[in-house]
Design an enzyme around this catalytic site. Structure first.
Site, PDB file in Angstrom:
ATOM      1  N   VAL A 165       0.845  -1.196   0.000  1.00  0.00           N
ATOM      2  CA  VAL A 165       0.000   0.000   0.000  1.00  0.00           C
ATOM      3  C   VAL A 165       0.878   1.244   0.000  1.00  0.00           C
ATOM      4  O   VAL A 165       1.774   1.367   0.819  1.00  0.00           O
ATOM      5  CB  VAL A 165      -0.915   0.023   1.244  1.00  0.00           C
ATOM      6  CG1 VAL A 165      -1.694   1.330   1.318  1.00  0.00           C
ATOM      7  CG2 VAL A 165      -1.865  -1.166   1.231  1.00  0.00           C
ATOM      8  N   ASN A 203       3.374   0.320  10.575  1.00  0.00           N
ATOM      9  CA  ASN A 203       4.277   1.468  10.522  1.00  0.00           C
ATOM     10  C   ASN A 203       3.501   2.771  10.362  1.00  0.00           C
ATOM     11  O   ASN A 203       2.368   2.783   9.882  1.00  0.00           O
ATOM     12  CB  ASN A 203       5.281   1.294   9.379  1.00  0.00           C
ATOM     13  CG  ASN A 203       4.590   1.290   8.031  1.00  0.00           C
ATOM     14  OD1 ASN A 203       4.331   2.342   7.458  1.00  0.00           O
ATOM     15  ND2 ASN A 203       4.250   0.111   7.531  1.00  0.00           N
ATOM     16  N   THR A 243       2.515   4.172   6.480  1.00  0.00           N
ATOM     17  CA  THR A 243       1.310   3.640   5.842  1.00  0.00           C
ATOM     18  C   THR A 243       0.047   4.137   6.549  1.00  0.00           C
ATOM     19  O   THR A 243      -0.965   4.408   5.915  1.00  0.00           O
ATOM     20  CB  THR A 243       1.338   2.089   5.825  1.00  0.00           C
ATOM     21  OG1 THR A 243       2.620   1.658   5.401  1.00  0.00           O
ATOM     22  CG2 THR A 243       0.287   1.539   4.879  1.00  0.00           C
ATOM     23  N   CYS A 248      -7.809  14.256  12.781  1.00  0.00           N
ATOM     24  CA  CYS A 248      -7.324  13.085  12.052  1.00  0.00           C
ATOM     25  C   CYS A 248      -5.979  12.662  12.664  1.00  0.00           C
ATOM     26  O   CYS A 248      -5.452  13.334  13.549  1.00  0.00           O
ATOM     27  CB  CYS A 248      -7.199  13.384  10.561  1.00  0.00           C
ATOM     28  SG  CYS A 248      -5.791  14.410  10.123  1.00  0.00           S
ATOM     29  N   CYS A 285       7.662  -4.511  16.827  1.00  0.00           N
ATOM     30  CA  CYS A 285       7.532  -5.898  17.260  1.00  0.00           C
ATOM     31  C   CYS A 285       8.831  -6.665  17.064  1.00  0.00           C
ATOM     32  O   CYS A 285       9.094  -7.634  17.742  1.00  0.00           O
ATOM     33  CB  CYS A 285       6.419  -6.586  16.480  1.00  0.00           C
ATOM     34  SG  CYS A 285       4.852  -5.771  16.729  1.00  0.00           S
TER      35      CYS A 285
END
Lengths: 67, 339
Positions: free
Chosen positions: B103, B124, B127, B164, B179
């Site tokens: 994406v 992340n 994105t 937003c 992670c």
């Protein structure tokens, strides 16, 4: 002094008396965080000036990337 | 009566159940959060579910990414495909679209068109901010969620109502805790996903959603929530008075290109940041082989590849012609850099 942090009573050193110092105290200074004191959001530019007082209710939410 | 949704309908009401069954949801990412949310939404009977993911299943995913099996890991099946296979076994009555794709700001608008809600299951910030721009531009609610270690956050972006994600973050943060560096336990994944799915069900049912940024640390037993209405920024380039949707613009994309005849891919990041190479080198100790450092770049073996990293963040990944592989190597590599 005693503050309520994220719903828990915590004892912090007297010299930790501003938002900026509080974030540093919890090693969050380099993170993006939203800070609220007594239900009022503190804007980033005020972190240095905004004083902390005994009994304040503080909420700190920092952002993380994973998922 | 053969009604698989009976219990849910009893709680939500017939009208809401029918709205859910006629709705369409897109999941950006099918890792830990995506697996969990997708399973809940599939069982809830969302009419159409689109799953986008660029990655494939690995053994280290199985501890928390609940849709995948050992066989998927052995076959290195793309997550979007493995997810669809499993989800259709759970509910064959819904339509599932799977997209094996990276994406980015130039393809996301096409992907989200026609969906009622966008679920953030990315790993992340870049994105997320791309999805946030697209969501605001198209007026589609975007349910942010993220987690690492035992801590997670959620926030529902409702275009024209709430701030937003760009208002909240202000700029693209360098992510140095993921992670892959500090780990993650599955209970926090489930909590974050459950909170996100609750928001989705509310939005699809037409219920109001509060502008609350929430966090939970399941290990430390801590919780916080903040009403972030005050952070709505009229100068926000995404949702303010003069919208430019910066993360959808070509110049702000992380760009990758295959270097002709060299079995290598060049990555150019969206951020204009200068990296301190000797510090980076120090952090990479033990993770890389044959490191070379000069004032302009550092070069080293990383996993099965050779990475040449320039101080402006540009990198050349040697040993692959696959842009997706190169980008994921780049992201993993960058995780060792911290401010």
């Amino acid at each position: 002094m005693n503050v309520q942090l994220n719903g828990k009573q915590v004892e912090i050193p007297e010299e930790v008396n501003s938002v900026e110092k509080l974030l540093a105290h919890y090693h969050l200074q380099s993170r993006i965080a939203v800070v609220e004191i007594n239900k009022e959001i503190v804007m980033k530019e005020d972190y240095v000036h905004q004083k902390l007082s005994h009994g304040d209710a503080v909420e700190i939410i920092h952002f993380v990337g994973g998922g | 009566m053969k009604n698989r949704y009976a219990r849910q309908e009893l709680f939500l009401g017939e009208k809401s159940q029918s709205k859910i069954q006629n709705s369409s949801v897109i999941m950006i990412g099918a890792g830990a959060l995506g697996s969990s949310s997708a399973e809940m939404l599939t069982r809830a009977g969302v009419g159409e579910l689109t799953i986008v993911d660029r990655d494939y299943v690995e053994w280290s995913n199985l501890q928390r990414q609940q849709l995948y099996s050992e066989e998927d890991a052995r076959n290195k099946l793309p997550k979007a495909v493995a997810a669809k296979n499993r989800l259709q076994q759970i509910n064959s009555e819904i339509t599932i679209h799977s997209l094996v794709s990276d994406v980015h700001g130039l393809n996301i608008q096409e992907m989200i068109k026609g969906h009622d809600v966008i679920v953030d299951a990315t790993d992340n910030f870049e994105t997320r901010l791309i999805a946030n721009d697209a969501a605001v531009k198209h007026g589609i609610p975007f349910i942010m969620g993220s987690c690492v270690a035992s801590y997670g956050t959620t926030f529902a972006v409702i275009p024209e109502k709430t701030p937003c994600l760009h208002c909240l973050l202000n700029h693209l943060p360098v992510d140095n805790m993921t992670c892959e560096t500090v780990g993650v336990i599955s209970p926090i994944v489930q909590i974050v996903a459950a909170t996100q799915v609750t928001q989705v069900l509310k939005i699809l049912s037409g219920e109001p959603v509060k502008p609350l940024l929430k966090s939970t640390d399941v290990w430390k037993d801590e919780k916080a929530e903040i009403d972030v209405t005050r952070l709505k920024n009229e100068h926000c380039p995404t949702c303010g008075n003069e919208q430019t949707f910066p993360y959808l613009q070509y110049k702000n994309q992380t760009k990758s290109e295959v270097l002709c005849g060299r079995d290598a891919v060049q990555i150019r990041p969206a951020t204009t940041q200068t990296f301190v190479l000797n510090v980076f080198m120090e952090r990479l100790k033990g993770m890389v082989t044959k490191p070379i450092l000069n004032p302009f770049l550092l070069s080293c073996g990383f996993e099965d590849y050779r990475v040449v990293f320039f101080k402006d963040g540009r990198a050349i990944i040697h040993g692959t012609n696959d842009k997706m592989v190169a980008r994921s190597i780049y992201n993993r590599f960058l995780q060792y850099y911290s401010e």
